[in-house]
Design a protein around this motif. Structure first.
Motif, mmCIF file in Angstrom:
data_model
loop_
_atom_site.group_PDB
_atom_site.id
_atom_site.type_symbol
_atom_site.label_atom_id
_atom_site.label_comp_id
_atom_site.label_asym_id
_atom_site.label_seq_id
_atom_site.Cartn_x
_atom_site.Cartn_y
_atom_site.Cartn_z
ATOM 1 N N ARG A 61 -3.626 -7.801 0.417
ATOM 2 C CA ARG A 61 -2.684 -8.775 0.140
ATOM 3 C C ARG A 61 -3.351 -9.981 -0.562
ATOM 4 O O ARG A 61 -4.454 -10.321 -0.064
ATOM 5 N N VAL A 62 -2.925 -10.671 -1.643
ATOM 6 C CA VAL A 62 -3.498 -11.606 -2.479
ATOM 7 C C VAL A 62 -3.377 -12.937 -1.608
ATOM 8 O O VAL A 62 -2.419 -13.326 -1.532
ATOM 9 N N ALA A 63 -4.658 -13.377 -1.344
ATOM 10 C CA ALA A 63 -4.718 -14.611 -0.557
ATOM 11 C C ALA A 63 -5.247 -15.954 -1.263
ATOM 12 O O ALA A 63 -4.534 -17.067 -1.320
ATOM 13 N N ILE A 64 -5.827 -15.443 -2.588
ATOM 14 C CA ILE A 64 -6.263 -16.514 -3.567
ATOM 15 C C ILE A 64 -6.181 -16.173 -4.940
ATOM 16 O O ILE A 64 -6.721 -15.122 -5.081
ATOM 17 N N LEU A 65 -5.565 -17.045 -5.717
ATOM 18 C CA LEU A 65 -5.187 -16.680 -6.990
ATOM 19 C C LEU A 65 -4.963 -17.828 -7.794
ATOM 20 O O LEU A 65 -3.730 -18.446 -7.275
ATOM 21 N N VAL A 88 -0.128 -15.023 -5.238
ATOM 22 C CA VAL A 88 -0.276 -15.464 -3.999
ATOM 23 C C VAL A 88 0.680 -14.572 -3.161
ATOM 24 O O VAL A 88 1.906 -14.917 -3.356
ATOM 25 N N GLY A 89 0.243 -13.967 -2.152
ATOM 26 C CA GLY A 89 1.207 -13.402 -1.132
ATOM 27 C C GLY A 89 1.408 -11.926 -1.496
ATOM 28 O O GLY A 89 2.182 -11.344 -0.729
ATOM 29 N N ASP A 90 1.370 -11.500 -2.678
ATOM 30 C CA ASP A 90 1.837 -10.093 -3.204
ATOM 31 C C ASP A 90 0.824 -9.134 -2.510
ATOM 32 O O ASP A 90 -0.262 -9.452 -2.268
ATOM 33 N N GLU A 91 1.327 -7.990 -2.125
ATOM 34 C CA GLU A 91 0.582 -6.841 -1.464
ATOM 35 C C GLU A 91 0.318 -5.859 -2.544
ATOM 36 O O GLU A 91 0.867 -5.616 -3.714
ATOM 37 N N THR A 92 -0.901 -5.168 -2.594
ATOM 38 C CA THR A 92 -1.385 -4.399 -3.476
ATOM 39 C C THR A 92 -1.440 -3.055 -2.706
ATOM 40 O O THR A 92 -2.272 -3.041 -1.437
ATOM 41 N N GLY A 93 -1.550 -1.803 -3.557
ATOM 42 C CA GLY A 93 -1.851 -0.690 -2.784
ATOM 43 C C GLY A 93 -0.605 -0.110 -1.670
ATOM 44 O O GLY A 93 0.362 -0.807 -1.702
ATOM 45 N N GLU A 94 -1.164 1.037 -1.152
ATOM 46 C CA GLU A 94 0.031 1.483 -0.160
ATOM 47 C C GLU A 94 -0.266 1.352 1.417
ATOM 48 O O GLU A 94 -1.429 1.227 1.612
ATOM 49 N N ALA A 128 -8.205 -8.704 6.877
ATOM 50 C CA ALA A 128 -6.896 -9.286 6.594
ATOM 51 C C ALA A 128 -6.881 -10.263 7.712
ATOM 52 O O ALA A 128 -7.491 -10.344 8.834
ATOM 53 N N GLY A 129 -6.577 -11.746 7.441
ATOM 54 C CA GLY A 129 -6.580 -12.913 8.099
ATOM 55 C C GLY A 129 -7.834 -13.617 8.244
ATOM 56 O O GLY A 129 -8.190 -14.573 8.809
ATOM 57 N N THR A 130 -8.965 -13.302 7.469
ATOM 58 C CA THR A 130 -10.379 -13.889 7.433
ATOM 59 C C THR A 130 -10.460 -14.862 6.331
ATOM 60 O O THR A 130 -11.224 -15.521 6.467
ATOM 61 N N MET A 131 -9.726 -14.880 5.301
ATOM 62 C CA MET A 131 -9.993 -15.684 4.302
ATOM 63 C C MET A 131 -8.887 -17.027 4.407
ATOM 64 O O MET A 131 -7.679 -16.850 4.674
ATOM 65 N N GLN A 132 -9.601 -18.175 4.081
ATOM 66 C CA GLN A 132 -8.928 -19.512 4.334
ATOM 67 C C GLN A 132 -7.990 -19.644 3.355
ATOM 68 O O GLN A 132 -8.406 -19.802 2.025
ATOM 69 N N ARG A 133 -6.790 -19.607 3.462
ATOM 70 C CA ARG A 133 -5.717 -19.762 2.370
ATOM 71 C C ARG A 133 -5.776 -21.169 2.086
ATOM 72 O O ARG A 133 -5.779 -22.007 2.881
ATOM 73 N N MET A 134 -5.342 -21.606 0.795
ATOM 74 C CA MET A 134 -5.451 -23.037 0.359
ATOM 75 C C MET A 134 -4.863 -23.185 -0.788
ATOM 76 O O MET A 134 -4.865 -22.294 -1.432
ATOM 77 N N PRO A 135 -4.358 -24.300 -1.031
ATOM 78 C CA PRO A 135 -3.287 -24.689 -2.308
ATOM 79 C C PRO A 135 -4.631 -24.805 -3.504
ATOM 80 O O PRO A 135 -5.705 -24.966 -3.294
#
Length: 342
Positions: A61-65, A88-94, A128-135
């Motif tokens: 899942r895209v966390a940072i872009l 941000v938020g898009d899912e990739t792969g299956e 999953a869940g380990t990257m700090q999401r930020m604006p």
């Protein structure tokens, strides 16, 4: 997370898969060297990332872009030219997303479209869940290599940090080189660093590229200091974690609305000093970057009749692995029919 840090062979396969992604994106995006087309180059790179990541396992899942930038005239420019591109938020792969992804479609976008050195494409992945999401806003940063990782303090005067970094590296302050962006907001900081005797490499754009160099022993950069993009800060944190270096950061909101936005992202204290482990948690990280226009650690894409050549650095934190990959790509059937020139 499947494939991260448990079995070296599996981890290596995941890392190489991400290296193939950044190579494929670079081969397409480097065509825009010197084109002057900012948004078109970004759009193509973001589209290529979406296509290539759809073929990679594990799913993510895209966390940072970064999706916008401050244009030369001073206004905010949204880089996408059409909807439906990677966001941000898009899912990739299956399958269920197992990874957080930080993506830099083009680091040094202006450098690329002006045909200048220092642009690259980059990708970082962690469980999953380990990257700090930020604006998408500014972040104050100090980044160093392994020797000085425990000697820096973002709250200390820059002169003290320079002295500590120098001592950790067995040098005098005058034997250090510090990188920072060429921005008006750094005028006072530049004067403070000059007063220590350290040299300064003032960059037109891109603070991820020097962050990679800082983490490599023998490189001619010893620190990255200053205010840059927060999305690039997460990518830099991933790279530095793989390289064993150190980083501290603090969000740098410029408007009251950004303070509120930070709270929406979970920052109860917008002025909190962020350590490396706050930016990317845990020890399982993979980072890959491929040069577009060369300069620094990576060479740029070079094209030949029917193909191209890329230079990539791919690394993981567990097990710790750094690999430089020089790859020749046959993009058309007749490429290399008479042999490849090295």
């Amino acid at each position: 997370m499947h494939g991260f840090g448990k079995t070296p062979g599996v981890t290596g396969a995941v890392a190489m898969a991400y290296a193939s992604v950044t190579e494929s994106v670079a081969l397409r995006a480097a065509r825009y060297e010197g084109s002057g087309l900012h948004r078109e180059a970004f759009t193509l790179a973001a589209e290529a990332f979406g296509e290539e990541l759809g073929r990679v396992r594990p799913a993510g899942r895209v966390a940072i872009l970064r999706e916008r930038r401050l244009a030369e005239a001073g206004e905010t420019e949204f880089l996408k030219t059409r909807s439906g591109l990677l966001s941000v938020g898009d899912e990739t792969g299956e399958g269920e997303p197992e990874t957080d992804l930080a993506i830099e479609p083009v680091e040094g976008l202006s450098l690329l479209v002006k045909g200048q050195e220092g642009s690259l494409v980059a990708l970082a992945a962690s469980p999953a869940g380990t990257m700090q999401r930020m604006p998408d806003m500014y972040m104050s940063k100090i980044i160093v290599g392994p020797r000085a990782k425990d000697r820096i303090d973002l709250d200390a005067p820059v002169s003290e940090n320079i002295a500590e970094i120098a001592e950790a590296n067995g040098r005098k302050p005058s034997e250090l080189t510090v990188a920072m962006l060429d921005r008006d907001r750094h005028e006072n900081l530049i004067e403070e660093i000059r007063a220590t005797g350290a040299r300064i490499r003032i960059l037109p754009e891109g603070d991820l590229t020097p962050a990679i160099s800082v983490g490599l022993r023998g490189a001619d950069l010893h620190a990255v200091i200053g205010i840059g993009g927060a999305p690039e800060g997460i990518l830099a944190a991933a790279a530095i974690k793989c390289l064993g270096g150190g980083m501290q950061a603090r969000m740098w909101p410029t408007q009251r609305s950004q303070v509120e936005e930070l709270r929406e992202y979970g920052f109860e204290d917008p002025e909190k000093k962020l350590m490396l482990g706050d930016l990317v948690r845990g020890d399982d990280v993979v980072f890959s970057a491929t040069g577009l226009t060369g300069g620094g650690t990576l060479r740029g894409v070079r094209y030949f009749r029917g193909g191209g050549r890329t230079h990539t650095v791919v690394m993981s934190s567990s097990p710790r692995m750094i690999r430089f990959i020089d790859t020749i790509h046959a993009l058309e059937p007749e490429a290399g029919a008479r042999g490849f020139q090295i």
